[in-house]
Design a protein around this motif. Structure first.
Motif, PDB file in Angstrom:
ATOM      1  N   UNK A  10      26.535  -1.155 -60.324  1.00 44.99           N
ATOM      2  CA  UNK A  10      26.938  -0.346 -59.122  1.00 44.99           C
ATOM      3  C   UNK A  10      26.833   0.835 -59.394  1.00 44.99           C
ATOM      4  N   UNK A  11      27.419   1.689 -58.257  1.00 47.88           N
ATOM      5  CA  UNK A  11      27.088   3.194 -58.686  1.00 47.88           C
ATOM      6  C   UNK A  11      28.380   3.885 -57.805  1.00 47.88           C
ATOM      7  N   UNK A  12      28.979   5.030 -58.279  1.00 42.78           N
ATOM      8  CA  UNK A  12      29.919   5.831 -57.816  1.00 42.78           C
ATOM      9  C   UNK A  12      29.277   7.123 -57.328  1.00 42.78           C
ATOM     10  N   UNK A  13      29.159   7.613 -56.289  1.00 40.43           N
ATOM     11  CA  UNK A  13      28.454   8.625 -55.797  1.00 40.43           C
ATOM     12  C   UNK A  13      29.762   9.679 -55.665  1.00 40.43           C
ATOM     13  N   UNK A  14      29.338  10.720 -56.546  1.00 37.68           N
ATOM     14  CA  UNK A  14      30.316  11.906 -56.469  1.00 37.68           C
ATOM     15  C   UNK A  14      29.918  13.134 -55.463  1.00 37.68           C
ATOM     16  N   UNK A  15      30.420  12.797 -54.394  1.00 30.62           N
ATOM     17  CA  UNK A  15      29.904  13.771 -53.110  1.00 30.62           C
ATOM     18  C   UNK A  15      31.045  15.030 -53.189  1.00 30.62           C
ATOM     19  N   UNK A  16      30.551  15.796 -52.425  1.00 38.46           N
ATOM     20  CA  UNK A  16      31.311  17.232 -52.017  1.00 38.46           C
ATOM     21  C   UNK A  16      32.110  16.774 -50.638  1.00 38.46           C
ATOM     22  N   UNK A  17      33.401  17.168 -50.509  1.00 36.12           N
ATOM     23  CA  UNK A  17      34.102  17.179 -49.467  1.00 36.12           C
ATOM     24  C   UNK A  17      35.233  16.181 -49.582  1.00 36.12           C
ATOM     25  N   UNK A  18      35.662  15.698 -50.685  1.00 35.53           N
ATOM     26  CA  UNK A  18      36.875  14.925 -50.831  1.00 35.53           C
ATOM     27  C   UNK A  18      38.167  15.216 -50.086  1.00 35.53           C
ATOM     28  N   UNK A  19      38.860  14.433 -49.469  1.00 37.57           N
ATOM     29  CA  UNK A  19      39.950  14.760 -48.583  1.00 37.57           C
ATOM     30  C   UNK A  19      41.258  15.082 -49.673  1.00 37.57           C
ATOM     31  N   UNK A  20      41.964  16.127 -49.172  1.00 37.92           N
ATOM     32  CA  UNK A  20      43.348  16.367 -49.881  1.00 37.92           C
ATOM     33  C   UNK A  20      44.246  15.588 -49.534  1.00 37.92           C
ATOM     34  N   UNK A  21      45.010  14.869 -50.073  1.00 35.40           N
ATOM     35  CA  UNK A  21      46.133  13.964 -49.823  1.00 35.40           C
ATOM     36  C   UNK A  21      47.260  14.720 -48.986  1.00 35.40           C
ATOM     37  N   UNK A  22      46.965  15.150 -47.714  1.00 33.65           N
ATOM     38  CA  UNK A  22      48.032  15.712 -46.958  1.00 33.65           C
ATOM     39  C   UNK A  22      47.741  15.079 -45.663  1.00 33.65           C
ATOM     40  N   UNK A 276      39.308  19.045 -45.547  1.00 32.94           N
ATOM     41  CA  UNK A 276      39.239  17.530 -45.449  1.00 32.94           C
ATOM     42  C   UNK A 276      40.555  16.954 -45.538  1.00 32.94           C
ATOM     43  N   UNK A 277      41.240  16.191 -44.585  1.00 33.83           N
ATOM     44  CA  UNK A 277      42.364  15.767 -44.756  1.00 33.83           C
ATOM     45  C   UNK A 277      42.572  14.360 -43.971  1.00 33.83           C
ATOM     46  N   UNK A 278      43.802  13.579 -44.171  1.00 31.50           N
ATOM     47  CA  UNK A 278      44.023  12.568 -43.537  1.00 31.50           C
ATOM     48  C   UNK A 278      44.586  12.607 -42.223  1.00 31.50           C
ATOM     49  N   UNK A 279      44.197  12.128 -41.395  1.00 33.21           N
ATOM     50  CA  UNK A 279      44.755  12.341 -39.839  1.00 33.21           C
ATOM     51  C   UNK A 279      45.554  11.008 -39.456  1.00 33.21           C
ATOM     52  N   UNK A 280      46.744  11.166 -38.839  1.00 33.79           N
ATOM     53  CA  UNK A 280      47.470   9.889 -38.178  1.00 33.79           C
ATOM     54  C   UNK A 280      47.088  10.067 -36.686  1.00 33.79           C
ATOM     55  N   UNK A 281      46.413   9.066 -36.395  1.00 40.74           N
ATOM     56  CA  UNK A 281      45.896   9.101 -34.887  1.00 40.74           C
ATOM     57  C   UNK A 281      46.060   7.757 -34.458  1.00 40.74           C
ATOM     58  N   UNK A 282      45.275   7.671 -33.162  1.00 36.32           N
ATOM     59  CA  UNK A 282      45.398   6.132 -32.589  1.00 36.32           C
ATOM     60  C   UNK A 282      43.883   5.848 -32.553  1.00 36.32           C
ATOM     61  N   UNK A 283      43.704   4.644 -32.843  1.00 38.49           N
ATOM     62  CA  UNK A 283      42.421   4.100 -32.771  1.00 38.49           C
ATOM     63  C   UNK A 283      41.570   4.269 -31.682  1.00 38.49           C
ATOM     64  N   UNK A 284      40.238   4.737 -31.907  1.00 37.12           N
ATOM     65  CA  UNK A 284      39.413   4.935 -30.950  1.00 37.12           C
ATOM     66  C   UNK A 284      39.290   6.324 -30.243  1.00 37.12           C
ATOM     67  N   UNK A 285      40.102   7.256 -31.163  1.00 40.35           N
ATOM     68  CA  UNK A 285      40.212   8.427 -30.581  1.00 40.35           C
ATOM     69  C   UNK A 285      38.839   9.421 -30.545  1.00 40.35           C
ATOM     70  N   UNK A 286      38.696  10.047 -29.793  1.00 40.49           N
ATOM     71  CA  UNK A 286      37.274  11.067 -29.883  1.00 40.49           C
ATOM     72  C   UNK A 286      37.315  11.638 -31.059  1.00 40.49           C
ATOM     73  N   UNK A 287      36.178  11.866 -31.823  1.00 40.29           N
ATOM     74  CA  UNK A 287      35.827  12.630 -33.039  1.00 40.29           C
ATOM     75  C   UNK A 287      36.069  13.935 -33.115  1.00 40.29           C
ATOM     76  N   UNK A 288      35.911  14.634 -31.840  1.00 43.60           N
ATOM     77  CA  UNK A 288      36.367  15.959 -31.775  1.00 43.60           C
ATOM     78  C   UNK A 288      37.637  16.496 -31.778  1.00 43.60           C
ATOM     79  N   UNK A 289      38.309  15.451 -31.521  1.00 50.57           N
ATOM     80  CA  UNK A 289      40.069  15.733 -31.557  1.00 50.57           C
ATOM     81  C   UNK A 289      40.116  15.976 -33.195  1.00 50.57           C
ATOM     82  N   UNK A 290      39.655  15.511 -34.140  1.00 50.50           N
ATOM     83  CA  UNK A 290      39.901  15.920 -35.378  1.00 50.50           C
ATOM     84  C   UNK A 290      38.735  17.070 -35.943  1.00 50.50           C
ATOM     85  N   UNK A 291      37.790  16.975 -35.635  1.00 48.66           N
ATOM     86  CA  UNK A 291      36.689  17.971 -36.052  1.00 48.66           C
ATOM     87  C   UNK A 291      36.638  19.360 -35.431  1.00 48.66           C
TER      88      UNK A 291
END
Lengths: 450, 399
Positions: A10-22, A276-291
């Protein structure tokens, strides 16, 4: 110490943009949508029309092939539009939410006191049934089957994936309720699989009515397909179900409160995201609501899911039903001069043909460029190095290409899903679209078997 | 940079469908992607892709061959001037070899690529990069005195009969470069073996003082002559010369040190299979030991390790047996494939009366058997799966 199931390939990809645990509690989004295209092979039959008022849990459409399987609204509000694509295929059912949420009422109670049929019909009518997927074929489970076991993968090894131990915080009780409900559906065990590399949340490691298994290894060790393959492989004629941890929580809430509460946590990641964060939202929300106001300038690829298996999304589109992650990475239209001949200090590669192996800890900012033209298969043996399963990938791909049903079956197509081959697709020097190929093979099998 | 990009974009319409040079679109595409990585982005499935592609892979194999090539050039000059004991500078020696070898490389590439481009155009495919490697391999496995037209004919034969009739790169059964060599070997045997072909200038000089035969040539000769091993041993090069490569032989095969450097590049980058390389060497050693045990003639008495230092064994093991298309494709199969290649090479060397070298035929033979090996390895996987199903149903019946 319990037994640890180790995988090496397998392979772990180390990408930029990890989310902070908030955690960030997202506001109610402008629009929500349920997308029939999230559910493979489902042919939607609408039960609402534009302008209808719905509650959270009201049926929007059902599956023509199996009318018992219903798809319900995640929020209460008005159906604003039904968007159709080519040949009038329904793409999205959009709902504009009302500020105060109203819920449809479903059966409530301790799953231990309910019988199997009640649990299943409750899941079906609430719209949570599609959360249960099955192997073989990686499609929504058939409610009339009895699976030999149920799998919950409680860790994700994909690039920039959410940390489920963090994300489950505050939903421990609901998770246990969900596990209790699922344990009534199978004759065998409910398996909860956690990573051995860090202490798992007690919600997972101390869960009752389930067996906890420890895994260690690079991606795709967190894929439920790999875990099933190790613990309870799917033979011809057998069925295993799998459910994601967040969906287990939703099932728990259904039995605890008697409502379809589609709240979940979605992690926003990727090199182009500012915070980059953890968002509490409702399933099916539009993407721009967090971006909104949270993404750098430029031409970007929005992905609902992770970079390996996610779906390409419109920036004004919606988060997928099964996804707990949204990733934003740059598009790669840029043409590089003699790119294949450069030393490649900053180039991400599984092979050590670029000098980036000198900096293994570097976080890569990768774009969507193919990095080469499509070529014929050359058996480099590279697929085998990223697939921790006792399956011959190259031989299976070729069996699918020649549409040999019998050979596919002999080579183990029942045990796999397209996502298990995502890394094969990533590393493929011939730039083959392997996930689409495997999906095609699975669909051929479904057709043949029905 | 931007000028280049603009030029390419300007002339592109001529080469696309409906343009003036529509018939050359594959050629254009090949040159365009050679210069600029395509700007194509992913659509479905994995959104990011490894930077590694066929071009990179083939370029790396070529890079791995460069030490053998450079040393081969030097050795051509070195052997030539050793005929006449003149003292020359390094650059005179290397320059002589360069002028001898470079035309062979040019002929091989021009012939092969012309055919590849034509086939790609006829089939409407993109040009595959496989020939970049084949085109470099062919000059390295021929004697320096080969005629250029022979190189051209052999290359054409290898590309058309060895590869394109099967459907092109990825579909061929036999290693194309070895197909070229086999063609030369059977069509023009006098130019491929013997005492005169390995050293440039040998024909004209007509000297008897220096023997131009290879170590394997001496050994082969010793068998009908029933020479004792101790007598043959006097004619053999020292181990250090054989390892460094100051011996007669095909252009690229003589220096084991250069080949070792190439092998390390291939193995470290993961482009060549270390399993095949190791098992081929091991197979050769085992066969050498077996023959030592019988020791019926001088050739059989040759210490096993020396087999690995002589002839094309090392070059074949590193650059030819590892060709991913024609080798065994399963990981377990690679061990068997390599081991048998090594054993057969030494077996053919020692026990056949006609050819001094066995590596070429051994690899070609194992190329043919590789699919059979894979078949049994994959079949074992299928059987495991069926057994699991059977055990499961037995368990259910008991309950």
């Amino acid at each position: 110490m319990p037994q640890v199931y180790k995988t090496k390939k397998g392979l772990d990809l180390n990408l930029k943009g990890k989310a902070e645990k908030i955690f960030i509690k997202a506001e109610l989004a402008d629009l929500y949508a349920v997308k029939p295209l999230d559910f493979h092979l489902v042919v939607p039959k609408l039960e609402v029309k534009e302008g209808d008022v719905v509650k959270a849990g009201s049926v929007l459409f059902h599956d023509k092939g199996n009318p018992a399987i219903k798809f319900t609204s995640p929020v209460s509000g008005t159906v604003t539009s039904i968007i159709r694509g080519e040949r009038r295929v329904i793409q999205e059912v959009e709902i504009k939410p009302t500020p105060d949420q109203k819920y449809e009422k479903f059966t409530k109670g301790d799953p231990a006191d309910l019988d199997r049929d009640t649990i299943i019909s409750n899941l079906l009518s609430s719209g949570l049934w599609p959360a249960v997927k099955q192997r073989p074929y990686n499609i929504i489970a058939n409610p009339s089957d009895t699976p030999k076991s149920i799998f919950i993968s409680a860790f994700d090894t994909a690039p920039l994936a959410p940390d489920y131990d963090f994300l489950i915080q505050g939903s421990e009780k609901e998770f246990q309720y969900g596990v209790d409900a699922l344990s009534r559906l199978t004759a065998g065990k409910v398996h909860i699989n956690v990573s051995d590399e860090y202490p798992a949340s007690s919600a997972f490691s101390k869960a009752r009515n389930a067996q906890v298994n420890y895994f260690r290894g690079p991606h795709p060790a967190g894929n439920v397909g790999v875990q099933i393959h190790r613990l309870d492989p799917v033979n011809k004629g057998e069925v295993v179900w799998c459910v994601g941890p967040q969906e287990v929580v939703m099932i728990g809430r259904l039995f605890m409160n008697g409502i379809y509460d589609a709240s979940k946590v979605v992690v926003l990641t990727g090199s182009e995201v500012v915070k980059a964060r953890y968002y509490k939202l409702i399933s099916g929300a539009c993407i721009r609501s967090i971006t909104d106001h949270n993404v750098n300038e430029g031409r970007h690829r929005y992905i609902s899911g992770n970079v390996l298996t996610g779906t390409k999304a419109d920036p004004n589109g919606y988060i997928g039903y099964y996804d707990s992650q949204v990733t934003v990475i740059p598009e790669g239209f840029e043409r590089e001069l003699l790119g294949w001949a450069m030393p490649g200090f900053g180039k991400l590669s599984f092979s050590r043909t670029f000098f980036s192996w000198l900096t293994p800890r570097r976080e890569f900012r990768v774009n969507t460029n193919m990095h080469g033209g499509h070529r014929a298969f050359v058996a480099t043996g590279i697929y085998e190095r990223v697939l921790p399963m006792d399956i011959y990938p190259m031989q299976l791909f070729k069996a699918i290409l020649i549409e040999d049903i019998d050979l596919m079956e002999r080579l183990g197509i029942y045990e796999v899903a397209e996502e298990d081959f995502a890394l094969c697709e990533f590393v493929c020097p011939s730039k083959t679209e392997i996930q689409a190929l495997v999906r095609n093979g699975l669909d051929m099998m479904i057709k043949e078997m029905s | 940079m931007n000028f280049l990009r603009r030029t390419i974009d300007n002339i592109k319409p001529h080469f696309s469908k409906g343009g003036k040079f529509e018939k050359l679109s594959a050629t254009f595409e090949a040159f365009e992607t050679f210069l600029l990585v395509p700007g194509k982005v992913t659509q479905n499935g994995s959104h990011i892709r490894d930077s590694f592609d066929m071009k990179r892979m083939m370029a790396l194999v070529v890079i791995a061959m460069i030490p053998a090539l450079l040393f081969g050039m030097y050795n051509v000059g070195h052997l030539h001037f050793s005929l006449s004991s003149e003292s020359k500078t390094f650059w005179q020696i290397f320059g002589f070899g360069f002028l001898k070898v470079f035309p062979i490389i040019v002929v091989s590439y021009v012939t092969g690529l012309a055919i590849e481009f034509t086939f790609a155009q006829i089939r409407g495919h993109e040009v595959n990069e496989g020939f970049l490697v084949t085109g470099m391999l062919i000059p390295l496995i021929v004697p320096v005195n080969i005629s250029l037209w022979m190189v051209a004919v052999a290359t054409a034969f290898a590309v058309i009969i060895g590869k394109e009739v099967f459907g092109g790169t990825g579909m061929n059964i036999l290693n194309p470069a070895l197909t070229a060599r086999a063609f030369l070997f059977f069509a023009y045997p006098a130019d491929m073996t013997g005492d005169k072909v390995w050293i440039s200038g040998m024909n004209e000089a007509g000297l008897d003082t220096t023997s131009g035969a290879t170590a394997l040539g001496h050994l082969l000769q010793s068998v009908p002559e029933k020479t004792a091993f101790s007598d043959v041993a006097l004619k053999l090069p020292t181990d250090i010369d054989a390892f460094l490569g100051f011996i007669p032989g095909s252009i690229g095969e003589t220096s084991k040190l250069a080949i070792l450097i190439g092998a390390l590049i291939l193995i470290y980058t993961g482009v060549g299979s270390w399993k095949i390389i190791i098992s081929t060497f091991f197979g050769g050693l085992v066969m050498g030991w077996l023959l030592n045990a019988f020791s019926a003639n001088a050739y059989m008495e040759l210490p096993a390790y020396k087999h690995l230092l002589y002839g094309g064994f090392a070059f074949g093991a590193v650059f030819m047996a590892t060709d991913p298309v024609t080798a065994s494709q399963t990981e377990k199969g690679k061990w068997i494939y390599g081991f048998l290649t090594g054993m057969l090479a030494i077996l053919i060397r020692v026990l056949n009366p006609a050819y001094p070298e066995g590596m070429m035929l051994a690899i070609l033979l194992m190329n043919v058997f590789a699919p059979l090996i894979d078949y049994y390895i994959v079949e074992a996987n299928v059987k495991r799966r069926l057994r699991r199903l059977k055990n499961e149903s037995v368990k259910l019946n008991k309950q």
